[in-house]
Design a protein around this motif. Structure first.
Motif, PDB file in Angstrom:
ATOM      1  N   LYS A  40       1.669 -15.052  13.562  1.00  0.00           N
ATOM      2  CA  LYS A  40       0.552 -14.199  13.171  1.00  0.00           C
ATOM      3  C   LYS A  40       0.486 -14.118  11.648  1.00  0.00           C
ATOM      4  CE  LYS A  40       0.626 -11.243  17.288  1.00  0.00           C
ATOM      5  NZ  LYS A  40       0.755  -9.842  17.798  1.00  0.00           N
ATOM      6  N   MET A  41      -0.716 -14.274  11.112  1.00  0.00           N
ATOM      7  CA  MET A  41      -0.897 -14.243   9.664  1.00  0.00           C
ATOM      8  C   MET A  41      -1.708 -12.999   9.280  1.00  0.00           C
ATOM      9  SD  MET A  41      -1.729 -18.241   8.720  1.00  0.00           S
ATOM     10  CE  MET A  41      -3.393 -18.165   9.401  1.00  0.00           C
ATOM     11  N   ARG A  42      -1.217 -12.297   8.290  1.00  0.00           N
ATOM     12  CA  ARG A  42      -1.924 -11.156   7.731  1.00  0.00           C
ATOM     13  C   ARG A  42      -2.672 -11.646   6.496  1.00  0.00           C
ATOM     14  NH1 ARG A  42       1.022  -6.133   4.753  1.00  0.00           N
ATOM     15  NH2 ARG A  42       1.562  -7.882   3.411  1.00  0.00           N
ATOM     16  N   ILE A  43      -4.000 -11.785   6.612  1.00  0.00           N
ATOM     17  CA  ILE A  43      -4.800 -12.377   5.543  1.00  0.00           C
ATOM     18  C   ILE A  43      -5.384 -11.274   4.671  1.00  0.00           C
ATOM     19  CG2 ILE A  43      -6.728 -13.917   4.999  1.00  0.00           C
ATOM     20  CD1 ILE A  43      -4.386 -15.246   6.455  1.00  0.00           C
ATOM     21  N   GLY A  44      -5.058 -11.306   3.389  1.00  0.00           N
ATOM     22  CA  GLY A  44      -5.554 -10.306   2.457  1.00  0.00           C
ATOM     23  C   GLY A  44      -4.532 -10.069   1.364  1.00  0.00           C
ATOM     24  N   ARG A  45      -4.621  -8.916   0.739  1.00  0.00           N
ATOM     25  CA  ARG A  45      -3.744  -8.634  -0.403  1.00  0.00           C
ATOM     26  C   ARG A  45      -3.477  -7.142  -0.533  1.00  0.00           C
ATOM     27  NH1 ARG A  45      -6.674  -6.239  -4.435  1.00  0.00           N
ATOM     28  NH2 ARG A  45      -8.937  -6.561  -4.432  1.00  0.00           N
ATOM     29  N   SER A  46      -2.435  -6.852  -1.279  1.00  0.00           N
ATOM     30  CA  SER A  46      -2.150  -5.479  -1.652  1.00  0.00           C
ATOM     31  C   SER A  46      -3.251  -4.984  -2.595  1.00  0.00           C
ATOM     32  CB  SER A  46      -0.789  -5.420  -2.353  1.00  0.00           C
ATOM     33  OG  SER A  46      -0.481  -4.125  -2.771  1.00  0.00           O
ATOM     34  N   GLN A  47      -3.594  -3.717  -2.478  1.00  0.00           N
ATOM     35  CA  GLN A  47      -4.636  -3.173  -3.362  1.00  0.00           C
ATOM     36  C   GLN A  47      -4.234  -3.312  -4.818  1.00  0.00           C
ATOM     37  OE1 GLN A  47      -6.941   0.477  -2.307  1.00  0.00           O
ATOM     38  NE2 GLN A  47      -5.949   1.346  -4.105  1.00  0.00           N
ATOM     39  N   ARG A  48      -3.003  -2.971  -5.117  1.00  0.00           N
ATOM     40  CA  ARG A  48      -2.423  -3.215  -6.434  1.00  0.00           C
ATOM     41  C   ARG A  48      -1.156  -4.040  -6.266  1.00  0.00           C
ATOM     42  NH1 ARG A  48      -1.540   2.647  -8.852  1.00  0.00           N
ATOM     43  NH2 ARG A  48      -0.911   2.947  -6.673  1.00  0.00           N
ATOM     44  N   PHE A  49      -0.819  -4.790  -7.287  1.00  0.00           N
ATOM     45  CA  PHE A  49       0.346  -5.673  -7.244  1.00  0.00           C
ATOM     46  C   PHE A  49       1.511  -5.107  -8.060  1.00  0.00           C
ATOM     47  CE2 PHE A  49      -3.559  -7.924  -6.645  1.00  0.00           C
ATOM     48  CZ  PHE A  49      -3.316  -8.828  -5.629  1.00  0.00           C
ATOM     49  N   TRP A  50       1.173  -4.232  -8.986  1.00  0.00           N
ATOM     50  CA  TRP A  50       2.159  -3.559  -9.835  1.00  0.00           C
ATOM     51  C   TRP A  50       1.940  -2.065  -9.682  1.00  0.00           C
ATOM     52  CZ3 TRP A  50       3.358  -5.413 -15.499  1.00  0.00           C
ATOM     53  CH2 TRP A  50       4.288  -4.550 -16.100  1.00  0.00           C
ATOM     54  N   VAL A  51       2.927  -1.381  -9.116  1.00  0.00           N
ATOM     55  CA  VAL A  51       2.869   0.071  -8.916  1.00  0.00           C
ATOM     56  C   VAL A  51       4.164   0.674  -9.457  1.00  0.00           C
ATOM     57  CG1 VAL A  51       2.697   1.935  -7.236  1.00  0.00           C
ATOM     58  CG2 VAL A  51       1.424  -0.194  -6.865  1.00  0.00           C
ATOM     59  N   LYS A  52       4.030   1.672 -10.326  1.00  0.00           N
ATOM     60  CA  LYS A  52       5.197   2.301 -10.951  1.00  0.00           C
ATOM     61  C   LYS A  52       6.042   1.219 -11.642  1.00  0.00           C
ATOM     62  CE  LYS A  52       4.156   6.385  -9.235  1.00  0.00           C
ATOM     63  NZ  LYS A  52       3.795   7.555 -10.088  1.00  0.00           N
ATOM     64  N   ASN A  53       7.295   1.091 -11.228  1.00  0.00           N
ATOM     65  CA  ASN A  53       8.182   0.073 -11.811  1.00  0.00           C
ATOM     66  C   ASN A  53       8.483  -1.045 -10.818  1.00  0.00           C
ATOM     67  OD1 ASN A  53       9.746   1.677 -10.129  1.00  0.00           O
ATOM     68  ND2 ASN A  53      11.616   1.390 -11.353  1.00  0.00           N
ATOM     69  N   CYS A  54       7.475  -1.351  -9.980  1.00  0.00           N
ATOM     70  CA  CYS A  54       7.645  -2.396  -8.957  1.00  0.00           C
ATOM     71  C   CYS A  54       6.474  -3.361  -8.994  1.00  0.00           C
ATOM     72  CB  CYS A  54       7.753  -1.760  -7.569  1.00  0.00           C
ATOM     73  SG  CYS A  54       7.818  -2.964  -6.210  1.00  0.00           S
TER      74      CYS A  54
END
Length: 548
Positions: free
Chosen positions: A330-344
């Motif tokens: 199963k593939m989850r197609i899409g992305r995180s809303q942000r890629f850099w959050v806090k210190n991650c």
């Protein structure tokens, strides 16, 4: 005293984790004055390492060269082969309803008489006998048909006569990057993260390891794959689905032996089927193949049967050979809303995934790591750095999504899946605007100058074979001359002839780079060279699409 982060912790190995470690360590520490930034990678000993894909894009050799990688060793360690184009088979039908193939090469022509030669091709047609735009612009497909490599025998690392990328074993590539990274000072901890600690601001302050106790965190990179241990599970960053743009959500990957190990195409194949497409990636040691499909149009069993029929039809799975034992992913197609959050920062499948039609997975890891280096954080956690980084990554995902959407939207296949992909899927406003613009003029550099990977020639190579510009005439065609087009054609044919004469057979070139003794064409291919199809239970699939 520097206010820059001095300790980076990467959680998760595989291609995403170890390539990120290599990029951070190489680009920040090689000529750094003062103490090196400490890079530590924490990798679970319980989770098997699997790769993000087996094909790459044309910028991959430049990255490897910048990282100081011995290219010959890369070929040996990763069973790599050359890739000079992608062959798209059956993605559209001609006027008689017959499917055809076209190529998406890595090379682009210069101007002809000061103008884009696509205008000449559109007005005057082929300068020779071949009707395809790629054969009238580049030498790539000529080399593919002859199974030639892009470099002379005994050539230097990264030497090339035409542009190329790699096919490689993603699992072995991750191990190769690991070994090089460790030799250059990256710290490796094999342990499981059982808890993530946050400070009063919500930033990650530490990791509780199953055996090693608490590991302090200054800045952390989440490379934990679809699980997204930190970004999704701890920081609760929302996920943006691309399901309304792209229909495919399943993949069936498998490894197969070569039909003939001395005949290795220097290209990836993408062949359309009824509810998706099949990739074929020829490594030096084997073939990686798989079916990417939509569960809305095929059940798992239907897709498996359709895939196996295709493999038998093309000869990759001989008649009478047992069906491989495969797993539907199963593939989850899409992305995180942000890629850099806090210190991650999340890199790899922990930040998103788009189907591997254009082999962009490893490239996405590369750019995420490069941009992290370019926006390397300070201890204060500058919002400006994170905002700019998130904007860059968002635009990259949207660029890749839109280019892949173009493939589907412009297909004229009559199957229900393909009609749905053409008529029911959402197109971004920017892609709609470009497609509408290109009805009035051909794509040009100003249309894609803000894009990182796919330029106007990439769009031309995909749109022209499908008849997007058929019967369209453009005002600029009044400025071009037929004799310029003919002269360009003569020079290109001379270039093709030179390459066909001087470039070696692809398999022989790979054996030469590896230092192997080539198998002789006349050799009886019993034993090592002959494909051996074992029992169903003994053929292991390679999970190279959905996880990092």
């Amino acid at each position: 005293m520097s206010d820059r982060v001095e300790n980076v912790t990467i959680v998760g190995g595989g291609t995403a984790g170890w390539l990120t470690a290599m990029i951070i360590n190489t680009f920040i520490n090689t000529f750094r004055e003062g103490p090196a930034v400490k890079v530590t990678l924490i990798e679970s000993p319980k989770i098997p390492t699997v790769g993000v894909g087996e094909a790459t894009v044309a910028g991959m050799p430049s990255l490897m060269q910048q990282l100081g990688i011995d290219e010959a060793e890369l070929f040996r360690r990763c069973n790599a082969s050359f890739k000079v184009s992608v062959r798209f088979g059956d993605w559209a039908v001609d006027g008689r309803g017959k499917p055809f193939a076209f190529y998406h090469p890595f090379n682009f022509p210069g101007t002809v008489g000061g103008y884009n030669p696509a205008y000449h091709f559109n007005r005057f047609g082929p300068y020779g006998g071949d009707p395809s735009i790629t054969d009238n612009m580049t030498a790539n497909s000529a080399l593919i048909h002859a199974r030639k490599g892009p470099r002379a025998l005994n050539g230097e690392n990264y030497e090339k006569s035409i542009g190329y990328a790699y096919h490689l074993d993603a699992g072995l590539f991750g191990e190769f990057m690991r070994d090089v990274a460790l030799s250059r000072g990256v710290q490796h901890i094999r342990d499981d993260v059982v808890e993530v600690f946050q400070d009063e601001t919500g930033a990650v302050s530490g990791l509780q390891l199953e055996k090693g106790g608490r590991h302090p965190v200054e800045f952390v990179v989440d490379c934990t794959g679809f699980k997204s241990l930190i970004m999704k599970e701890v920081l609760k960053e929302p996920f943006i689905s691309y399901g309304d743009y792209l229909l495919n959500d399943r993949a069936i990957p498998v490894q197969l032996p070569h039909r003939d190990p001395t005949k290795i195409e220097p290209c990836t194949r993408s062949t359309a089927l009824g509810a998706g497409w099949v990739w074929r990636v020829p490594l030096y040691s084997r073939v990686g193949t798989g079916y990417v499909f939509s569960s809305a149009f095929r059940s798992d069993d239907e897709a498996r049967d359709e895939f196996f029929r295709h493999l038998r039809a093309v000869g990759d799975l001989p008649t009478g050979a047992p069906d491989p034992d495969v797993k539907v992913i199963k593939m989850r197609i899409g992305r995180s809303q942000r890629f850099w959050v806090k210190n991650c920062v999340a890199i790899g499948l922990s930040n998103g995934f788009i189907e591997p039609l254009e082999a962009t997975a490893i490239y996405s890891v590369e750019m995420a790591a490069r941009w992290l280096v370019g926006h390397f954080p300070d201890k204060k956690g500058s919002p400006a750095l994170a905002n700019r980084y998130n904007g860059l990554m968002t635009s990259l995902y949207e660029e890749i999504r839109d280019f892949i959407s173009t493939h589907y939207h412009t297909s004229n296949r009559p199957d229900p899946f393909w009609k749905a992909a053409r008529y029911d899927c959402r197109l971004s406003e920017s892609l709609q605007e470009r497609l509408e613009l290109w009805k009035a003029r051909l794509p040009e550099i100003t249309d894609t100058q803000d894009q990182k990977l796919f330029n106007f020639w990439n769009y031309l190579y995909v749109l022209h074979p499908k008849g997007f510009f058929k019967d369209r005439h453009f005002p600029l065609e009044g400025s071009i001359r037929h004799e310029h087009w003919q002269a360009f054609g003569r020079r290109l044919e001379e270039r093709k002839a030179e390459l066909l004469r001087t470039m070696p057979d692809h398999y022989q070139l790979l054996a030469n780079i590896r230092g192997d003794e080539p198998l002789q064409q006349a050799l009886n291919l019993d034993g090592l060279a002959k494909p051996v199809f074992e029992s169903r239970a003994s053929v292991r699939p390679t999970i190279s699409v959905p996880t990092a």
